[in-house]
Design an enzyme around this catalytic site. Structure first.
Site, PDB file in Angstrom:
ATOM      1  N   LYS A  91       0.862  -1.175   0.000  1.00 31.95           N
ATOM      2  CA  LYS A  91       0.000   0.000   0.000  1.00 31.95           C
ATOM      3  C   LYS A  91       0.898   1.225   0.000  1.00 31.95           C
ATOM      4  O   LYS A  91       2.090   1.114   0.228  1.00 31.95           O
ATOM      5  CB  LYS A  91      -0.910  -0.003   1.240  1.00 31.95           C
ATOM      6  CG  LYS A  91      -0.150  -0.283   2.546  1.00 31.95           C
ATOM      7  CD  LYS A  91      -1.064  -0.384   3.752  1.00 31.95           C
ATOM      8  CE  LYS A  91      -1.861  -1.674   3.806  1.00 31.95           C
ATOM      9  NZ  LYS A  91      -3.272  -1.511   3.561  1.00 31.95           N
ATOM     10  N   ARG A  92       0.320   2.385  -0.248  1.00 37.78           N
ATOM     11  CA  ARG A  92       1.118   3.599  -0.170  1.00 37.78           C
ATOM     12  C   ARG A  92       1.789   3.699   1.204  1.00 37.78           C
ATOM     13  O   ARG A  92       1.234   3.256   2.201  1.00 37.78           O
ATOM     14  CB  ARG A  92       0.229   4.830  -0.415  1.00 37.78           C
ATOM     15  CG  ARG A  92      -0.132   5.027  -1.870  1.00 37.78           C
ATOM     16  CD  ARG A  92       1.082   5.196  -2.742  1.00 37.78           C
ATOM     17  NE  ARG A  92       1.834   6.372  -2.377  1.00 37.78           N
ATOM     18  CZ  ARG A  92       1.845   7.506  -3.064  1.00 37.78           C
ATOM     19  NH1 ARG A  92       1.172   7.606  -4.197  1.00 37.78           N
ATOM     20  NH2 ARG A  92       2.554   8.537  -2.658  1.00 37.78           N
ATOM     21  N   LYS A 108      -8.838  -7.377  -1.867  1.00 37.03           N
ATOM     22  CA  LYS A 108      -8.178  -8.155  -2.931  1.00 37.03           C
ATOM     23  C   LYS A 108      -7.480  -9.362  -2.321  1.00 37.03           C
ATOM     24  O   LYS A 108      -7.554 -10.481  -2.835  1.00 37.03           O
ATOM     25  CB  LYS A 108      -7.130  -7.297  -3.659  1.00 37.03           C
ATOM     26  CG  LYS A 108      -7.662  -6.039  -4.313  1.00 37.03           C
ATOM     27  CD  LYS A 108      -6.495  -5.095  -4.680  1.00 37.03           C
ATOM     28  CE  LYS A 108      -6.997  -3.711  -5.010  1.00 37.03           C
ATOM     29  NZ  LYS A 108      -5.901  -2.707  -5.061  1.00 37.03           N
TER      30      LYS A 108
END
Ligand code: PLP
Length: 787
Positions: A520-521, A632
């Site tokens: 993730k960021r 996801k």
């Protein structure tokens, strides 16, 4: 167009455009030929869909970001052409793998942009009349290289080898005016191909160009220079995603970007509307719904009023009334720094007429607040204009029909906390729409082996358009053969990822270890810092021999940091330094490993997610609005190791708490300890906390002389001028997190037990399909129906 014709078209395209054959063509030529041929093949259907959308009530998704990823594989999947094209290529000694070289279309930063892409996919598949509007950035999100453990950014020239999935529509270009320049917005259309359906949506992205066609033959040297400068100034507006906004010039450029795409899109919508209704705007709100993805497109509200009043002669009241029916706004964050505000002064200088309309909106709002009996400080705090700043979220709430949060917890926090005053006066406007992800890309495409198993057990492919079908497969949790097969599929995906990581990043990872991933960021609230500190503690315990039965685990990270975010970049360096420390130590070889994978993007995500065992979702409770990476990973059989934050809460509700690893402080707990939280005391009293934090400053870990490890250490122990120590409560959760990690490792040893947890996650991921989310938007917000 029949499939056979499309295949012939590919060969013809190669021959006529590149004088080559499928056997001789470069990957790039193949990509262009296949894409262009398929584009030609769908042209009629696309056109017909656009007409259908136009002729019924329809919706538009306005977003500054669309993180589309690589388009070729997904489009082949949706058209049912993967096998045919694969065979054609193989017959000629080529392969679909050639397209692995194709650049991602990364016109977004992370979750928010990817959500926009998933939504378009779902709407197209559900035959819903939804189209997207955004910006065709010349350079998307930077490419990340890792040098000496540090992030380096490189420009993302994503159209370098062309952009065969877009059509330039110069005939529908429009002008956009600012106080100091006028430019042309040229639309580029991308087809959004529904899965196994005739409906094709459109993503229309605007490119900024100079008004005057550039013909250097006409110019003398001086005129030439002036024309070049003007062209650059125009093109600047769609040149980069999120230009640096630390200066006024940078801020103005961002404002111009937002206004540019909103104005162009609204002009486009009005033009299309007028084709049917002429100057009669009484049906405008009945035909159009516009969703504002966060505050970036909120400038659309005054702009629509401007176009309808100045442009079309409607009264202000009538135009405002239309806005209040047409627009809806999605809030994506409760982090204060992300609630967008603009300096009144900059806005007035850049788009004066629009600013004037905002002033009027603010007066109308004041009137309404008075009517509702709201006065004094409370009234002032709700104004759009306060102390010389324009509050975009407040304008959005005042002028929108609906406003929604993106997970249950997030919406509750909006209603009861962040936007409490607004909820009290407009309770009917507030809704929740828990985010989702498309199972076409995030399961069917990225995990074909698991997909085949699901299809075989279900006896059909219905899950690809109705993910809740997987619930029926829950019973196989007691079928050891199926669980065995699930384990084999995971192992194979480990092997494939390991191979790819070796090739791409030169890092060796062992496919026979547990893959624990945090992708993730990079942000302090997402707490990659907590993860790496806990890994460091595990390393110490394994090395000294106090932790003996730890299951060999590879901790995988993928994350980009904003280029100007020093601490986030420091955490990347820290992850790489811990990785190196562990690699150097023979005592822990084969037991623990850290791998930082570079340039995390959609295409990399597809590979990592298929191979993940553990999904790290460890944000400080209350900070992550939803998360979609968690969804996801769940659908691909990773168990969640996470806090009760965002959509994690709903994931646990669906899959059952025994199938996840939930730890740490809740929103309520954080609220109650906040006042007397003392991380400095914890640092001195807890030897584990002390030794991992000390490693940052006692020479154990080397930050290359940057001083950033000291800064990270101090941010926890002492705080900084702008925040209290440990503002994201790492130390509060440290011990519980460490225990949860050890529990995962213990459970992982029994592959059958772990497979059951995986399976329950997969079978209960139905709620997190963006098909479900989009159905809810269609029914509760947009009021649109299938075409
Ligand atoms: C899904 C996705 C995200 C969002 O991940 P979160 O864990 O929800 O923050 C970010 N980047 C990419 C490339 C993604 O595919």
């Amino acid at each position: 167009m029949p499939k056979k014709k499309m295949l012939e078209a590919v060969e013809l395209y190669l021959k006529s455009e590149f004088q080559t054959t499928p056997a001789e063509a470069t990957p790039d030529q193949l990509h262009t030929a296949v894409s262009r041929s398929l584009m030609a093949g769908i042209a009629d259907r696309w056109h017909a869909s656009a007409e259908k959308h136009q002729n019924t009530r329809h919706a538009y998704y306005f977003s500054a970001e669309f993180l589309m990823g690589r388009m070729i594989y997904n489009n082949l999947l949706c058209l049912g052409m993967t096998e045919e094209i694969g065979q054609l290529l193989e017959k000629n000694g080529a392969s679909l793998d050639a397209f692995e070289e194709v650049e991602d279309c990364a016109l977004g930063n992370g979750g928010l942009g990817r959500l926009a892409a998933c939504f378009l996919d779902s709407a197209a598949t559900l035959n819903l009349p939804l189209d997207g509007y955004g910006i065709r950035y010349k350079y998307g999100l930077f490419k990340q290289k890792i040098e000496g453990g540090f992030q380096k950014e490189e420009a993302d020239d994503w159209t370098r080898y062309g952009d065969p999935w877009s059509l330039r529509r110069e005939d529908e270009a429009v002008r956009v005016e600012f106080a100091d320049q006028t430019i042309v917005a040229v639309p580029y259309d991308m087809p959004i191909i529904g899965y196994n359906t005739s409906n094709i949506g459109t993503l229309r992205l605007w490119q900024a160009e100079p008004v005057q066609a550039f013909d250097f033959n006409l110019f003398n040297a001086q005129q030439y220079d002036a024309a070049v400068a003007e062209r650059n100034r125009a093109e600047d507006i769609s040149r980069v995603l999120y230009p640096n906004d630390s200066t006024d010039d940078g801020k103005i450029l961002r404002l111009k970007q937002q206004y540019f795409f909103c104005s162009a899109s609204l002009q486009d919508i009005i033009r299309k509307y007028k084709k049917t209704y002429g100057n009669d705007f009484s049906h405008f709100a009945e035909m159009n719904a516009i969703q504002l993805n966060d505050t970036h497109p909120v400038i659309s509200i005054p702009e629509l009023i401007r176009l309808l009043t100045d442009g079309e002669g409607l009264s202000f009241d009538y135009a405002l009334d239309i806005c209040k029916q047409v627009f809806s706004y999605t809030n994506h964050t409760i982090l204060a720094e992300a609630l967008e505000k603009w300096s009144q002064h900059l806005m007035e200088r850049t788009i004066p007429r629009v600013f004037h309309i905002i002033v009027m909106l603010d007066q109308y709002l004041g009137g309404e607040l008075h009517q509702k009996g709201i006065t004094g400080d409370k009234e002032y705090s709700m104004h759009i204009l306060q102390h010389g700043t324009v509050h975009m979220a407040y304008m959005a709430i005042y002028c929108s029909r609906y406003i929604n949060g993106v997970a249950q917890l997030h919406t509750e926090i909006l209603k009861n906390d962040v936007l409490r005053d607004w909820y009290q006066i407009y309770p009917e406007k507030f809704q929740n729409k828990t985010n989702g992800i498309t199972q076409r890309r995030w399961l069917a495409l990225c995990n074909p082996e698991l997909s085949d198993l699901l299809t075989r057990l279900l006896g059909n492919e219905s899950w690809k358009t109705d993910l809740s079908q997987l619930k029926q497969l829950e019973k196989y949790v007691e079928d050891e053969k199926v669980m065995q097969e699930l384990c084999e599929i995971k192992l194979h995906s480990h092997q494939k990822l390991a191979e790819f990581v070796q090739k791409k990043d030169g890092i060796t990872i062992d496919p026979n270890t547990c893959f624990d991933v945090q992708i993730k960021r990079l942000h302090e609230y997402k707490r990659q810092f907590l993860n790496i500190l806990a890994i460091l503690e595990l390393y110490y315990e394994i090395a000294e021999g106090s932790l003996t039965d730890f299951t060999p685990t590879t901790f995988i990270f993928g994350a980009k940091s904003a280029p100007g975010y020093a601490r986030a970049k420091g955490i990347i360096k820290l992850i790489n330094e811990v990785a190196a420390l562990i690699d150097r130590d023979d005592r822990v070889r084969g037991k623990i490993k850290v791998a930082f994978l570079s340039n995390y993007n959609v295409s990399y995500a597809e590979k990592i997610i298929a191979a993940a065992d553990v999904s790290e979702q460890i944000s400080t409770a209350g900070k992550e609005a939803s998360g979609t990476g968690n969804m996801k990973l769940m659908a691909n059989g990773a168990v969640t190791l996470g806090t009760l934050d965002g959509a994690n809460i709903e994931i646990v509700e669906e899959a059952g708490s025994i199938n996840e690893y939930i730890f740490g402080a809740t929103v309520d707990e954080i609220r109650s300890v906040q006042e007397h939280y003392n991380p400095n005391g914890m640092y001195h009293n807890d030897y584990k906390i002390k030794r991992v934090l000390d490693a940052l400053v006692n020479g154990t870990l080397n930050d290359g002389g940057s001083g950033i490890f000291r800064e990270l250490h101090d941010s926890i122990v002492y705080g900084a001028s702008w925040h209290r120590p440990d503002q994201y409560f790492l130390l509060l959760d440290f011990e519980r997190y460490l225990e949860a990690k050890k529990q995962v490792a213990r459970d992982y040893k029994d592959q059958l037990v772990f497979a059951k947890k995986r399976w329950m996650n997969i079978c209960n991921s139905g709620k997190f399909s963006s098909d479900r989310t989009i159905r809810e938007y269609a029914k509760d917000i947009w009021h649109i129906e299938e075409v």
